[in-house]
Design a protein around this motif. Structure first.
Motif, PDB file in Angstrom:
ATOM      1  N   ALA A 187     107.055 -19.127 -41.026  1.00 17.63           N
ATOM      2  CA  ALA A 187     106.862 -20.014 -42.178  1.00 17.63           C
ATOM      3  C   ALA A 187     106.393 -19.234 -43.411  1.00 17.63           C
ATOM      4  N   ALA A 190     109.330 -17.508 -44.870  1.00 10.67           N
ATOM      5  CA  ALA A 190     110.169 -18.510 -45.528  1.00 10.67           C
ATOM      6  C   ALA A 190     109.574 -18.885 -46.882  1.00 10.67           C
ATOM      7  N   LEU A 210     105.957 -24.601 -46.949  1.00  8.04           N
ATOM      8  CA  LEU A 210     106.246 -23.199 -46.640  1.00  8.04           C
ATOM      9  C   LEU A 210     105.557 -22.259 -47.623  1.00  8.04           C
ATOM     10  N   THR A 270     111.013 -24.339 -41.717  1.00 11.38           N
ATOM     11  CA  THR A 270     111.465 -22.944 -41.783  1.00 11.38           C
ATOM     12  C   THR A 270     112.971 -22.859 -41.555  1.00 11.38           C
ATOM     13  N   PRO A 281     116.280 -17.473 -39.394  1.00 14.90           N
ATOM     14  CA  PRO A 281     114.868 -17.814 -39.185  1.00 14.90           C
ATOM     15  C   PRO A 281     114.223 -16.957 -38.100  1.00 14.90           C
ATOM     16  N   TRP A 284     112.856 -13.907 -39.639  1.00  9.75           N
ATOM     17  CA  TRP A 284     111.575 -14.211 -40.301  1.00  9.75           C
ATOM     18  C   TRP A 284     110.441 -14.234 -39.274  1.00  9.75           C
ATOM     19  N   ASP A 291     101.913 -14.487 -40.733  1.00  9.78           N
ATOM     20  CA  ASP A 291     101.753 -15.847 -40.216  1.00  9.78           C
ATOM     21  C   ASP A 291     100.295 -16.146 -39.837  1.00  9.78           C
TER      22      ASP A 291
END
Ligand code: ADP
Ligand code: MG
Length: 349
Positions: A187, A190, A210, A270, A281, A284, A291
């Protein structure tokens, strides 16, 4: 708010933070910080003396960590962003204490202030950091303030404590343990991608959640303490990206791992952003970093069966398992194919 960085003027004339950049002196700023922060019950001496004097509960061990954030490396000096920068500067440190299973208690703040930092931005950084400290009952008990010709930077030291002998290190993972994460991954990456592509077509609530994950992460302090109580055998926070951080944990524990990409928790928001930006994703989640979720290992029987830590309500997901070092680190991809984990986490050099 009890005052801005100019309100302590007249205490001492010398020590301007930035010569010629307005009326703010080092001492004015420190006085304003001290007023904003007030006192903390476990700090009989706080800001204003040569050192703070701190009380920690008997039977606990002290935890110490520091993290730095540098303008144009970790954040940008943009109007309106100072508050989140301040919160994050402390949050990333709280996350380190959480990753040991400890409770954060105190913080020290060093500021290297440059001529290009607008005073409102600087004060917003302080406000954000102080609010983050308040949210976790952490006392801001000291620091240092200097001027620098370039590269505004924020250095935070955090002190916490943990029951003696109970800190969860990166070294305790054993073959057969399950590999788990709290929350969801990707996230923050993102959010960063959306900040870099403001024209991407995603619904506002998706963008908001996000971008907030990126600018204002929340440390998993309660979960960390809960996991330290007989669940986690090894633990760390995910700051560089899952792939890199699994590697660190495996190296420290002298083990290998199998990660099942299909089980890596990725939020719907996300995935929505990834579709809009034509991004993957999973990349990511594996390589994005920042995170600030917890990565931990636990014997199968110790993992919460329903995927939620009972006391804090934190979601946890089993994403793989620990194997022997000679088996290396394997990723099972979206189609079930096994390959050596390739994506590396973020490094500064
Ligand atoms: P010293 O010269 O003894 O280091 P300073 O003038 O640097 O003293 O700091 C005076 C007091 O203000 C100290 O208690 C210090 O911890 C505190 N302090 C200085 N800068 C900060 C800051 N940015 N945030 C919080 N406390 C600070
Ligand atoms: Mg000093």
């Amino acid at each position: 708010m009890t005052g801005g960085p100019g309100t302590g003027r007249g205490q001492k004339g010398e020590g301007r933070v930035t010569p010629g950049a307005g009326d703010v002196t080092e001492f004015g700023l420190i006085a304003a910080i001290a007023r904003r922060v007030g006192t903390h019950p476990d700090a009989p001496v706080g800001i204003g003396d040569d050192t703070a004097v701190l009380t920690i509960p008997p039977g606990r061990q002290l935890l110490a960590a520091c993290d730095s954030m540098v303008a144009d490396v970790h954040f940008r000096i943009r109007p309106g962003h100072g508050y989140a920068v301040g919160r994050k500067a402390l949050a990333v440190n709280l996350s380190d204490i959480a990753a040991m299973g400890g409770r954060p208690a105190f913080a020290l703040l060093s500021l290297a202030v440059t001529p290009d930092v607008p005073r409102p931005f600087l004060w917003d950084v302080v406000r954000g950091l102080a609010d983050e400290a308040d949210a976790f009952g952490v006392g801001l008990v000291g620091g240092d303030t200097v001027s620098a010709p370039r590269d505004f930077s924020i250095h935070v030291t955090v002190l916490g404590h943990v029951e003696a002998g109970r800190a969860v290190t990166r070294k305790g993972a054993r073959p057969g343990d399950l590999l788990c994460v709290t929350g969801h991954l990707g996230a923050s990456a993102a959010g960063l991608a959306l900040l870099e592509h403001p024209d991407a077509s995603v619904p506002d609530p998706v963008r908001e959640v996000l971008v907030r994950s990126h600018l204002q992460p929340r440390a998993r302090v309660e979960a960390g303490e809960e996991l330290a109580e007989g669940i986690a055998t090894a633990m760390m926070d995910i700051s560089d990206g899952l792939a890199g951080d699994v590697r660190h944990l495996c190296r420290e524990s002298g083990v290998g791992a199998v990660i099942d990409a299909r089980r890596i928790p990725i939020a719907d928001a996300t995935r929505t952003a990834a579709r809009a930006l034509g991004a993957d994703p999973l990349r990511w989640a594996l390589g994005g970093g920042e995170d600030y979720e917890l990565l931990f290992t636990a014997p199968a029987g110790a993992c919460p069966p329903d995927g939620v830590l009972p006391r804090s309500g934190t979601p946890v997901t089993i994403i793989g398992e620990i194997v022997t070092a000679s088996e290396g680190i394997t990723l099972i991809d979206g189609r079930g194919r096994r390959r050596a984990l390739e994506i590396h986490g973020f490094t500064h050099f």
